[in-house]
Design an enzyme around this catalytic site. Sequence first.
Site, PDB file in Angstrom:
ATOM      1  CE  LYS A 264      -3.750  -2.236   2.261  1.00  0.00           C
ATOM      2  NZ  LYS A 264      -4.439  -2.830   3.559  1.00  0.00           N
TER       3      LYS A 264
ATOM      4  CD  GLN B 114      -3.823  -4.446   6.713  1.00  0.00           C
ATOM      5  OE1 GLN B 114      -3.522  -3.396   6.015  1.00  0.00           O
ATOM      6  NE2 GLN B 114      -4.051  -5.409   6.475  1.00  0.00           N
TER       7      GLN B 114
ATOM      8  CG  ASP C 163      -9.792  -0.184   5.157  1.00  0.00           C
ATOM      9  OD1 ASP C 163      -9.663  -0.422   3.901  1.00  0.00           O
ATOM     10  OD2 ASP C 163      -9.251  -0.610   5.889  1.00  0.00           O
TER      11      ASP C 163
END
Length: 321
Positions: free
Chosen positions: A61, A105, A128
């Site tokens: 990422k 994460q 997200d």
Amino acid sequence: MNHPEGMPNATYIEGKALAAATRARVARQVAVLATEYSVTPGLAVVLVGADPASQVYVRNKRRQTIQAGMYSFEYNMPETTSEESLLQLIEELNADPRVHGILVQLPLPPQIRVAPVLSAIDPSKDVDGFHEVNTGRLWNGGNAVVPCTPMACQMLIEHVRGDDLAGLHAVVIGCSNIVGKPVASLLLRAECTVTMAHIKTRDLPALARTADILVVAVGRAGTVRGDWIKPGATVIDVGINRVECSSSGKQRLVGDVAFAEARKTAGAITPVPGGVGPMTIACLLLNTLGAACRQHGLPVPGDPAAADSPTNGNAARHCAT
Ligand code: NAD
């Protein structure tokens, strides 16, 4: 039933190539944003602990964020981090004007509850798309930040079927909050008839055989067999499973669908690896670009390489602006 004699196998849905094209487009749009408005999108990625798979995801990422011309802010916190410390960091990132997107994460260590952490992220920075404001808006048909993997699934489906999916029967196997449910919501918004299936669903093979679009996100290698596939169906395999190769003893990645069997019947199918995975990160970049524009009250810039397409097609439609 297999493809009739002489018919080719399923089209291989090239997630890697579509992801590369999407990332290149985002990079051009980021350049326009910087030149015309002096705005550079910034993404903060928070990793708690040292889970090897998470470290790989975070590294990818970060690399792709920088390659797209965005700022990347990385926070590596120890495994023993308290929920309070993580919430404190999120508060700081919410207030930081250089940070337009925040990604924590998952999974988190057991002492940290996931729900309060996701709820603490400013919904406009929630790239997200897991904050309840965004999940609620997605189901209500509102302007939501769409979770990356479900957005990737829809873009891959539209890549092979076009963006008119109305009336098609979509079966989504697996109904997690991060994949199955938002995929179902997106396909419902696209006017598919959607059936959600899970571990308790009865006669899953028969149900799967009615699907024009079959999305599989269960996390078990080889769950969907070739004879579960309706001839010509579009199959999106979200699963990522590590299995041991019998000849070499090395580990390799496979999906949830028995690929070699399914491609004989499907019309189009995503490979694992190289399908949904790379598109997921490209969608994260799209969401970060969208978040930066929204926070500065700007439209998402058109792609300078696509003079006839000021909206940049589906990707822009998916971004909450
Ligand atoms: P999860 O464990 O949260 O949910 C699994 C779902 O599958 C549940 O609804 C469960 O009822 C269902 N299920 C399990 N076994 C089943 C069976 N035998 N038959 C029918 N349904 C069954 O999983 P998740 O977080 O949604 O992830 C699913 C898979 O997708 C995993 O392999 C994960 O690694 C992968 N994933 C990939 C990406 C990506 O970017 N490619 C992103 C997220 C998740």
